[in-house]
Design an enzyme around this catalytic site. Structure first.
Site, mmCIF file in Angstrom:
data_model
loop_
_atom_site.group_PDB
_atom_site.id
_atom_site.type_symbol
_atom_site.label_atom_id
_atom_site.label_comp_id
_atom_site.label_asym_id
_atom_site.label_seq_id
_atom_site.Cartn_x
_atom_site.Cartn_y
_atom_site.Cartn_z
ATOM 1 N N HIS A 70 0.794 -1.226 0.000
ATOM 2 C CA HIS A 70 0.000 0.000 0.000
ATOM 3 C C HIS A 70 0.825 1.273 0.000
ATOM 4 O O HIS A 70 0.270 2.352 0.223
ATOM 5 C CB HIS A 70 -0.925 0.034 1.224
ATOM 6 C CG HIS A 70 -2.118 -0.858 1.121
ATOM 7 N ND1 HIS A 70 -3.263 -0.508 0.439
ATOM 8 C CD2 HIS A 70 -2.338 -2.102 1.616
ATOM 9 C CE1 HIS A 70 -4.141 -1.493 0.526
ATOM 10 N NE2 HIS A 70 -3.601 -2.467 1.227
ATOM 11 N N LYS A 86 -8.589 14.042 4.387
ATOM 12 C CA LYS A 86 -7.758 12.840 4.405
ATOM 13 C C LYS A 86 -6.702 13.013 5.487
ATOM 14 O O LYS A 86 -6.585 14.101 6.069
ATOM 15 C CB LYS A 86 -7.097 12.594 3.047
ATOM 16 C CG LYS A 86 -6.284 13.767 2.517
ATOM 17 C CD LYS A 86 -5.761 13.486 1.116
ATOM 18 C CE LYS A 86 -6.858 13.568 0.096
ATOM 19 N NZ LYS A 86 -6.906 12.417 -0.795
ATOM 20 N N ARG A 87 -5.941 11.960 5.748
ATOM 21 C CA ARG A 87 -4.876 12.055 6.742
ATOM 22 C C ARG A 87 -3.949 13.222 6.391
ATOM 23 O O ARG A 87 -3.623 13.429 5.227
ATOM 24 C CB ARG A 87 -4.105 10.730 6.741
ATOM 25 C CG ARG A 87 -2.977 10.629 7.730
ATOM 26 C CD ARG A 87 -2.557 9.161 7.857
ATOM 27 N NE ARG A 87 -2.305 8.554 6.560
ATOM 28 C CZ ARG A 87 -1.095 8.423 6.014
ATOM 29 N NH1 ARG A 87 -0.026 8.902 6.627
ATOM 30 N NH2 ARG A 87 -0.950 7.828 4.842
ATOM 31 N N LYS A 118 0.511 14.411 0.841
ATOM 32 C CA LYS A 118 -0.860 14.688 0.394
ATOM 33 C C LYS A 118 -1.075 16.173 0.127
ATOM 34 O O LYS A 118 -2.076 16.567 -0.455
ATOM 35 C CB LYS A 118 -1.864 14.161 1.425
ATOM 36 C CG LYS A 118 -1.830 12.626 1.536
ATOM 37 C CD LYS A 118 -2.813 12.117 2.557
ATOM 38 C CE LYS A 118 -2.735 10.609 2.723
ATOM 39 N NZ LYS A 118 -3.287 9.871 1.567
ATOM 40 N N THR A 127 -8.671 6.312 -1.983
ATOM 41 C CA THR A 127 -10.045 5.844 -2.117
ATOM 42 C C THR A 127 -11.025 6.991 -1.896
ATOM 43 O O THR A 127 -12.160 6.918 -2.374
ATOM 44 C CB THR A 127 -10.356 4.708 -1.116
ATOM 45 O OG1 THR A 127 -9.964 5.104 0.201
ATOM 46 C CG2 THR A 127 -9.620 3.444 -1.504
ATOM 47 N N LYS A 161 -14.793 7.945 -3.718
ATOM 48 C CA LYS A 161 -16.058 8.264 -3.041
ATOM 49 C C LYS A 161 -16.623 9.580 -3.565
ATOM 50 O O LYS A 161 -17.826 9.697 -3.822
ATOM 51 C CB LYS A 161 -15.828 8.356 -1.528
ATOM 52 C CG LYS A 161 -15.422 7.054 -0.886
ATOM 53 C CD LYS A 161 -14.883 7.276 0.524
ATOM 54 C CE LYS A 161 -14.165 6.039 1.014
ATOM 55 N NZ LYS A 161 -13.408 6.292 2.250
#
Length: 840
Positions: A380, A572-573, A578, A680, A684
């Site tokens: 991952h 998100k985290r 990111k 992911t 969504k």
């Protein structure tokens, strides 16, 4: 320990047990549900009409629905046993399940029935559902993916069982205090969990510490004993996983750590009673908290304990069940598969070898043949620092027998490497499971690859980068092992469940609800794309969802979002790769434009950013502080009122996302290319009609391929360009040659957003200007600004934006976990689908 009955015909009052278990099926009508609810509320829970605590009616409803799941659960298990089917066991240290109630009602097709029942009882179902605690047994995407996988496996009627840990405290609750993240405990089990079923009869014993001894038995065979261990019990709790309207209910088994009944009498007799008892109590710490930040050696030890505890308990449990129906292991590999969700359960490979060799007296070659044919590994991450390693001294202290096995696996593996690349000592060092150094390390990802028959990435680009980069040596040795399985999300929770108005509209225009199990049917919406009435209904539903999100933002952030504005969301985290930092830099750029009076053709925008930073991740926590400070300034500036609003959403979780993704216009997927394995959240949002602004990273690439270039806002360097640009990356030159970027940096340097906290954001400024910045934030900033301007212009064209929104939803079928699971099954697991016996 629990004793087992040898006969299924145990007589109780002259009636066999199997006859006593034959009872009429429970009713699924309003009256039956109401009666069952009353029984649990009044008798099991002992409540009366005077009780005001909301969690009691919630638990009564939970028990009522669990009874109906229980019937189907037993029938599913019977069907699997009767067919002696091959099974897969999904081992994951995280399962981010969220709330169970609404998902259960949806999959049992009881939404309307429960609503009517509660209306008659005078109860508010929505209020009761809101009191359910999120089962926050995961940190983010990895755990939520595992939850989606289980949902799809049950819906597809695949015999798959999940194994995880029953953490007493889940992912921490996040509170924002003066802009800073404050962590609070999440005791999600405080009021109990009506969905779980304790199964103490299947308790397993787990070893830690001790030493190994070698003896020759009377047959002249060398046997190994792992002695002097300090043991812990693993007690299973089962949670039902219902498929969508198909009668199948699979199982998620979560292990709780408990002390054994024994304690050290020597310590007790010497007066150290407190120490003797405390050592036993410490056993429960293994599953007390979702695994922590491992920056300290204590954290590392607990995390390794958790991983081995999960692996050993689960493997022993599978073996126990296998030997109930089989005499030996000759067909084990043909009938069983273990899917290892990232490196966390990788110790399963060494543990399975130990069990087969030490407990069941297989030779090394026999044990390796079985193990290597039934283990499969999912990777991952593309970040080398995220690939787990354990120091050999720590491993030796906690798991001495397993370390011996790992050294033997490595020795035999390196002989293969030497034969394949004769004389290549450098490659042998690079591929060794044991990394040499001042403190040798066990490379868990390498153990996973060596011991598995399948190694998969989770997006096309991710798998390609694994094969060409991170695991290239292994790919050259075993190209047949590597494959891609692009992630997905379950459309039950992430469209049908969280967006009921859109579900109704889709069902009306497709003509049935079959699309909920076959998302490819969404393509039928294309013929309605240019129908004005359909677009108007779509737009109306989006506006309704935005209103719900605005209420949530007001309640949680005390910020007013105008539903006419563009809802720009990144949740998100919090992590540097990111690039929440890039997002807030753009917000500052927009604010600069407002202050300069540059608002011609302006698009009003509400920016929502949310996510948790790991407790020990200083830069991530400082990014939250920057976002909070920028929001405070902008939201209180009359000049920006109505033009720009910013909010940081605290304690982001699954339940919040169920409101956020239907109400989002623009989804921010802006990671540095080559760093996000898949994502992911992007799926969504897409499924719910949000448009994506993103780099060519992770699953963004495939999302863009599905929806088309015209319906995706692309910016930034590609993964290859990122790597090629590193040696000449000069952020200072970028600043000096772009007045917009220069103005943003000057705002930060001036302390405009931290006037009472001098130099607070200097670490962020240093990272932005650093030519060795891993995330190359400024390299993509100009492209990002330009892409955001395209977004603003597109949003002003309502017809175009609505059409693009519809296109995103109808193009999202690839990103259903139903498709993902079908591919896992076709290429890796090779299971037969087994229909559960239907309740009549």
């Amino acid at each position: 320990m629990y004793k087992y009955c040898n006969s299924f015909k145990l007589m109780v009052k002259s009636k066999p047990v199997d006859e006593l278990t034959i009872v009429p099926p429970l009713g699924m009508d309003v009256e039956s549900l109401s009666n069952c609810f009353r029984y649990y509320y009044n008798h099991t829970l002992g409540r009366s009409k005077d009780c005001k605590a909301i969690h009691y009616p919630y638990k009564a409803l939970g028990y009522t629905l669990r009874d109906r799941l229980m019937e189907r659960w037993k029938e599913t298990r019977s069907a699997y046993e009767e067919t002696d089917c091959k099974r897969t066991y999904y081992l994951s240290l995280e399962f981010l399940m969220g709330r169970a109630l609404s998902n259960c009602m949806l999959n049992l097709d009881l939404n309307e029935t429960v609503q009517k029942s509660f209306y008659q009882l005078g109860l508010d179902l929505e209020e009761i559902a809101e009191c359910e605690q999120d089962a926050g047994l995961g940190n983010g995407g990895l755990g939520r993916l595992a939850a989606c996988f289980l949902d799809s496996c049950a819906t597809l009627q695949l015999p798959v069982k999940g194994y995880g840990l029953r953490y007493e405290y889940g992912m921490f609750k996040q509170r924002i205090e003066q802009g800073h993240q404050v962590e609070e405990t999440d005791h999600w089990l405080l009021n109990g969990n009506p969905w779980e079923l304790e199964r103490p009869e299947y308790t397993q014993r787990i070893k830690f510490g001790g030493y190994t001894e070698y003896h020759t038995n009377n047959k002249g065979k060398m046997t190994v004993y792992w002695n002097g261990t300090r043991d812990v019990l693993a007690i299973p709790y089962d949670i039902p996983i219902p498929g969508f309207k198909n009668g199948t209910v699979n199982t998620l088994r979560l292990w709780k750590a408990a002390a054994t009944d024994e304690f050290d009498l020597d310590e007790f007799n010497s007066g150290s009673y407190t120490e003797a008892v405390e050592e036993k109590n410490s056993a429960e710490h293994i599953t007390m908290v979702l695994y922590p930040n491992d920056s300290s050696e204590n954290g590392k030890e607990l995390r390794l304990r958790q991983q081995y505890f999960l692996a050993s308990a689960s493997l022993q449990d599978v073996i126990r069940e296998w030997l109930m129906h089989h005499d030996d292991f000759s067909e084990f590999a043909q009938k069983n598969c273990f899917q290892l969700n990232d490196t966390h359960p990788t110790v399963s490979i060494a543990e399975f070898m130990r069990l087969l060799i030490d407990d069941y007296e297989h030779t090394w070659d026999e044990a390796w043949s079985i193990t290597s044919k039934c283990m499969a590994y999912t990777n991952h991450t593309l970040l080398p620092e995220a690939l787990e390693k354990w120091s050999v001294p720590l491993f030796k202290c906690l798991l001495p027998r397993l370390l011996e096995i790992i050294y033997e696996i490595n020795s035999r593996f390196l002989k293969q490497v030497a034969m394949h690349w004769p004389g290549d000592a450098a490659r042998i060092r690079q591929m060794s499971i044991i990394e040499e150094g001042p403190v040798p390390q066990v490379r868990m990802a390498y153990l996973a690859i060596v011991g598995s028959f399948s190694v998969n990435g989770v997006a096309a680009l991710h798998t390609e980068l694994l094969e060409k980069g991170l695991f290239n040596n292994f790919y050259q040795l075993w190209p047949e092992k590597f494959n891609n399985k692009t992630n997905g999300v379950t459309p039950r929770r992430w469209l049908a469940g969280c967006n009921p108005e859109l579900r109704q509209l889709i069902t009306k225009h497709i003509g049935s609800e079959k699309w909920i199990k076959d998302l490819s049917q969404l393509s039928k919406l294309e013929k309605h794309l240019n129908k004005k009435d359909f677009r108007n209904q779509w737009k109306k539903i989006k506006l309704s969802n935005k209103a719900k999100l605005a209420l949530l933002v007001k309640a949680e952030c005390d910020v007013n979002f105008n539903t006419d504005a563009l809802f720009d969301v990144q949740v998100k985290r919090i992590h540097e790769y990111k690039r929440q930092l890039l997002n807030i830099l753009h917000v500052i750029h927009l604010y600069n434009r407002i202050k300069a009076g540059d608002t011609k053709n302006w698009t009003n925008r509400c920016v929502l950013i949310g996510g948790k930073a790991a407790p020990g991740y200083a830069m991530a926590k400082l990014t939250i502080k920057l976002i909070s400070n920028v929001a405070e300034i902008i939201n209180n500036d009359p000049q920006a009122d109505g033009l720009l609003k910013v909010a940081f959403f605290p304690n982001y979780n699954v339940s919040a996302m169920e409101v956020i993704c239907p109400g989002t216009d623009l989804s921010e997927q802006i990671s540095t290319a080559g760093k996000e394995a898949s994502g992911t959240g992007n799926m969504k949002f897409m499924m719910n009609g949000a448009l994506t602004i993103g780099t060519l990273d992770g699953a963004n690439i495939e999302i863009r391929e599905e929806v088309g270039d015209d319906n995706f806002f692309l910016f930034g360097l590609t993964a290859e360009e990122v790597e090629n640009s590193r040696n000449q990356y000069n952020p200072v030159n970028i600043i000096n040659n772009d007045k917009d970027i220069d103005a943003v940096i000057k705002m930060l340097e001036s302390g405009y957003f931290n006037q009472c906290e001098p130099q607070l954001f200097d670490p962020i400024l240093h990272s932005i200007k650093n030519p060795y910045d891993m995330w190359m934030t400024l390299a993509d900033f100009r492209s990002y600004i330009d892409a955001q301007e395209e977004v603003s212009m597109a949003y002003q064209d309502t017809k175009r934006w609505t059409t693009m929104s519809i296109m995103n939803t109808l193009s999202s079928s690839k990103f259903s976990t139903d498709r993902t699971m079908e591919e896992y099954n076709q290429d890796i697991w090779k299971l037969d689908k087994v229909a559960a016996h239907q309740i009549k």
